[in-house]
Write an enzyme that holds these catalytic residues in place. Structure first.
Site, PDB file in Angstrom:
ATOM      1  N   ARG A   1       0.882  -1.183   0.000  1.00  0.00           N
ATOM      2  CA  ARG A   1       0.000   0.000   0.000  1.00  0.00           C
ATOM      3  C   ARG A   1       0.910   1.220   0.000  1.00  0.00           C
ATOM      4  O   ARG A   1       1.653   1.430   0.960  1.00  0.00           O
ATOM      5  CB  ARG A   1      -0.932  -0.003   1.210  1.00  0.00           C
ATOM      6  CG  ARG A   1      -1.625   1.329   1.416  1.00  0.00           C
ATOM      7  CD  ARG A   1      -2.760   1.284   2.407  1.00  0.00           C
ATOM      8  NE  ARG A   1      -3.915   0.622   1.858  1.00  0.00           N
ATOM      9  CZ  ARG A   1      -5.156   0.727   2.344  1.00  0.00           C
ATOM     10  NH1 ARG A   1      -5.386   1.476   3.404  1.00  0.00           N
ATOM     11  NH2 ARG A   1      -6.157   0.092   1.790  1.00  0.00           N
TER      12      ARG A   1
ATOM     13  N   ASP B   1     -17.072   7.591  -1.900  1.00  0.00           N
ATOM     14  CA  ASP B   1     -15.833   7.395  -1.135  1.00  0.00           C
ATOM     15  C   ASP B   1     -15.512   8.742  -0.497  1.00  0.00           C
ATOM     16  O   ASP B   1     -16.144   9.764  -0.818  1.00  0.00           O
ATOM     17  CB  ASP B   1     -14.719   6.936  -2.106  1.00  0.00           C
ATOM     18  CG  ASP B   1     -13.406   6.589  -1.402  1.00  0.00           C
ATOM     19  OD1 ASP B   1     -13.383   6.494  -0.154  1.00  0.00           O
ATOM     20  OD2 ASP B   1     -12.386   6.427  -2.107  1.00  0.00           O
TER      21      ASP B   1
ATOM     22  N   CYS C   1     -16.429   2.099   0.103  1.00  0.00           N
ATOM     23  CA  CYS C   1     -15.296   1.215   0.404  1.00  0.00           C
ATOM     24  C   CYS C   1     -14.918   1.260   1.877  1.00  0.00           C
ATOM     25  O   CYS C   1     -14.291   0.334   2.380  1.00  0.00           O
ATOM     26  CB  CYS C   1     -14.104   1.591  -0.463  1.00  0.00           C
ATOM     27  SG  CYS C   1     -13.603   3.312  -0.279  1.00  0.00           S
TER      28      CYS C   1
ATOM     29  N   HIS D   1      -7.157   1.085  -6.627  1.00  0.00           N
ATOM     30  CA  HIS D   1      -7.425   0.206  -5.484  1.00  0.00           C
ATOM     31  C   HIS D   1      -8.107  -1.056  -6.042  1.00  0.00           C
ATOM     32  O   HIS D   1      -9.297  -1.274  -5.850  1.00  0.00           O
ATOM     33  CB  HIS D   1      -8.337   0.952  -4.507  1.00  0.00           C
ATOM     34  CG  HIS D   1      -8.391   0.362  -3.133  1.00  0.00           C
ATOM     35  ND1 HIS D   1      -7.656  -0.746  -2.759  1.00  0.00           N
ATOM     36  CD2 HIS D   1      -9.116   0.724  -2.040  1.00  0.00           C
ATOM     37  CE1 HIS D   1      -7.927  -1.028  -1.493  1.00  0.00           C
ATOM     38  NE2 HIS D   1      -8.801  -0.161  -1.037  1.00  0.00           N
TER      39      HIS D   1
ATOM     40  N   GLN E   1     -10.267  -3.522  -4.023  1.00  0.00           N
ATOM     41  CA  GLN E   1     -11.559  -2.941  -3.671  1.00  0.00           C
ATOM     42  C   GLN E   1     -12.554  -3.057  -4.837  1.00  0.00           C
ATOM     43  O   GLN E   1     -13.678  -3.526  -4.665  1.00  0.00           O
ATOM     44  CB  GLN E   1     -11.361  -1.470  -3.293  1.00  0.00           C
ATOM     45  CG  GLN E   1     -12.622  -0.796  -2.794  1.00  0.00           C
ATOM     46  CD  GLN E   1     -13.034  -1.296  -1.421  1.00  0.00           C
ATOM     47  OE1 GLN E   1     -12.249  -1.291  -0.497  1.00  0.00           O
ATOM     48  NE2 GLN E   1     -14.274  -1.757  -1.300  1.00  0.00           N
TER      49      GLN E   1
ATOM     50  N   ARG F   1     -13.936  -8.394   1.193  1.00  0.00           N
ATOM     51  CA  ARG F   1     -12.506  -8.150   0.951  1.00  0.00           C
ATOM     52  C   ARG F   1     -11.724  -9.425   1.266  1.00  0.00           C
ATOM     53  O   ARG F   1     -10.783  -9.782   0.571  1.00  0.00           O
ATOM     54  CB  ARG F   1     -11.999  -6.991   1.822  1.00  0.00           C
ATOM     55  CG  ARG F   1     -12.584  -5.619   1.515  1.00  0.00           C
ATOM     56  CD  ARG F   1     -12.170  -5.092   0.161  1.00  0.00           C
ATOM     57  NE  ARG F   1     -10.729  -4.964   0.042  1.00  0.00           N
ATOM     58  CZ  ARG F   1     -10.010  -3.940   0.529  1.00  0.00           C
ATOM     59  NH1 ARG F   1     -10.614  -2.937   1.099  1.00  0.00           N
ATOM     60  NH2 ARG F   1      -8.695  -3.899   0.387  1.00  0.00           N
TER      61      ARG F   1
HETATM   62  N1  NVA Z   1      -9.862   6.862  -1.608  1.00  0.00           N
HETATM   63  C1  NVA Z   1      -9.556   6.429  -0.270  1.00  0.00           C
HETATM   64  C2  NVA Z   1      -9.814   4.962  -0.150  1.00  0.00           C
HETATM   65  C3  NVA Z   1      -9.562   4.405   1.224  1.00  0.00           C
HETATM   66  C4  NVA Z   1      -9.798   2.931   1.272  1.00  0.00           C
HETATM   67  C5  NVA Z   1      -8.109   6.772   0.065  1.00  0.00           C
HETATM   68  O1  NVA Z   1      -7.235   6.584  -0.779  1.00  0.00           O
HETATM   69  O2  NVA Z   1      -7.864   7.234   1.187  1.00  0.00           O
HETATM   70  N1   CP Z   2     -11.425   0.045   2.009  1.00  0.00           N
HETATM   71  C1   CP Z   2     -10.166  -0.064   2.476  1.00  0.00           C
HETATM   72  O1   CP Z   2      -9.213  -0.329   1.737  1.00  0.00           O
HETATM   73  O2   CP Z   2     -10.048   0.077   3.817  1.00  0.00           O
HETATM   74  P1   CP Z   2      -8.672   0.245   4.620  1.00  0.00           P
HETATM   75  O3   CP Z   2      -8.077   1.561   4.193  1.00  0.00           O
HETATM   76  O4   CP Z   2      -9.073   0.232   6.058  1.00  0.00           O
HETATM   77  O5   CP Z   2      -7.765  -0.886   4.265  1.00  0.00           O
END
Ligand code: NVA
Ligand code: CP
Length: 314
Positions: A102, A225, A265, A129, A132, A293
């Site tokens: 990540r 989101d 998400c 992502h 997701q 997930r």
């Molecule tokens: N768009 C959000 C998704 C979190 C799962 C982010 O990148 O923070």
């Molecule tokens: N939706 C998602 O990826 O959640 P986290 O950021 O908690 O992993």
């Protein structure tokens, strides 16, 4: 050509997407059947940003299939700062069978994948992502059946990483996605170009508008989101003003198709991108998405381990 990594849904074939869904369904129905599928394997989870769902579900998912996990907490440290991403990849591949990353920059995941001989899974980058997006459409197959051709999602809010992956997935499976964002926050034009290339083959429909009510018209699911993704926190206040008319309210949901699902998400900010009476309502399927997930990522890990065996044997 066998698949080595999962960096973007765009890299998958439509057949691979369907295989991920079918295996996820089987894993969910009979997890014990897969209890030894990753016996002897190790997985490195390397996260530059916070996570609840991705971290827990990859760790549990791998463990449930017989693998062990090592979590590398790089929050506060950008990968490549202490040592190069290339060197990290060349070290990790000596110890583990799979890497989940990540990252802030999408280039970092690509660099990991380029140097590691083991599969690399994008656990969220600023650009996409994929785990997701795959989970979300898998969740919809459970709700409405396996054929999502023409199924219409309205994605309302920021044209961000989650939005990009939903667009790529819709394009692979022939679904319909209409994105509604404020001007200047539309999805990346390259994503739209690539997805429309797939859409010409699958019959998918990819649309972008700048009006939330136009976006949800006829939608069978409304997805949103956060307005300020991780890495964009400094823009929270400014975005709150810009996005205020894109909040998913009861009124907006009433303009979608009758009984439309609400999707997110997570994490969610009630009162910002969604009202509590929407996310906590009967048609909200956000916790089904979160649960799935686990099953979808188990399926992705299996697909990659299998296809990498095929690569090595060829
Ligand atoms: N768009 C959000 C998704 C979190 C799962 C982010 O990148 O923070
Ligand atoms: N939706 C998602 O990826 O959640 P986290 O950021 O908690 O992993």
């Amino acid at each position: 050509m066998a698949l080595k990594d999962l960096i973007s849904i765009y890299d998958l074939t439509s057949k691979e997407v369907q295989k991920i869904f079918a295996t996820a369904a089987s894993l969910k129905a009979d997890p014990m059947k897969y209890a030894h599928s990753l016996d002897g394997c190790s997985v490195a989870l390397i996260f530059e940003k916070p996570s609840l769902r991705t971290r827990v579900t990859f760790d549990l998912g791998a463990t449930q299939m017989g693998a062990s996990c090592v979590f590398l907490d790089h929050q506060g440290v950008r990968l490549g700062e202490r040592e190069s991403v290339k060197d990290m990849a060349l070290n990790l591949e000596r110890w583990v069978d799979l890497i989940v990353a990540r990252t802030y920059s999408h280039e970092t995941v690509i660099e990991f994948a380029a140097h590691a001989s083991v599969p690399v899974i994008n656990g969220l980058s600023e650009f996409s992502h994929p785990c997701q997006g795959l989970t979300d459409y898998f969740t919809l197959t459970e709700k409405v059946g396996p054929d999502l051709k023409g199924f219409k999602i309205a994605y309302v809010g920021d044209g961000n990483n989650t939005c990009h992956s939903l667009i790529f997935c819709a394009a692979k499976i022939g679904a319909h996605i209409r994105v509604g964002t404020p001007k200047g926050y539309e999805p990346d034009s390259e994503v739209l170009k690539l997805a429309r290339k797939d859409a010409r083959k699958t019959g998918a429909k990819i649309e972008v508008v700048n009006d939330p009510f136009e976006a949800v018209d006829g939608a069978q699911a409304v997805y949103t989101d956060v307005w300020a993704s991780m890495g964009f926190e400094a823009e929270t206040e400014r975005r709150r003003e810009i996005f205020s008319s894109f909040r998913v309210t009861r009124k907006l949901m009433n303009s979608a198709a009758r009984g439309a699902f609400f999707m997110h998400c997570l994490p969610a900010h009630r009162g910002d991108e969604v009202d509590a009476n929407v996310i906590d309502s009967r048609t909200s399927i956000v916790y089904d998405q979160a649960e799935n997930r686990l099953h979808t990522q188990k399926s992705i890990m299996l697909l990659l381990v299998e296809s990498n065996r095929a690569i090595r044997e060829s």
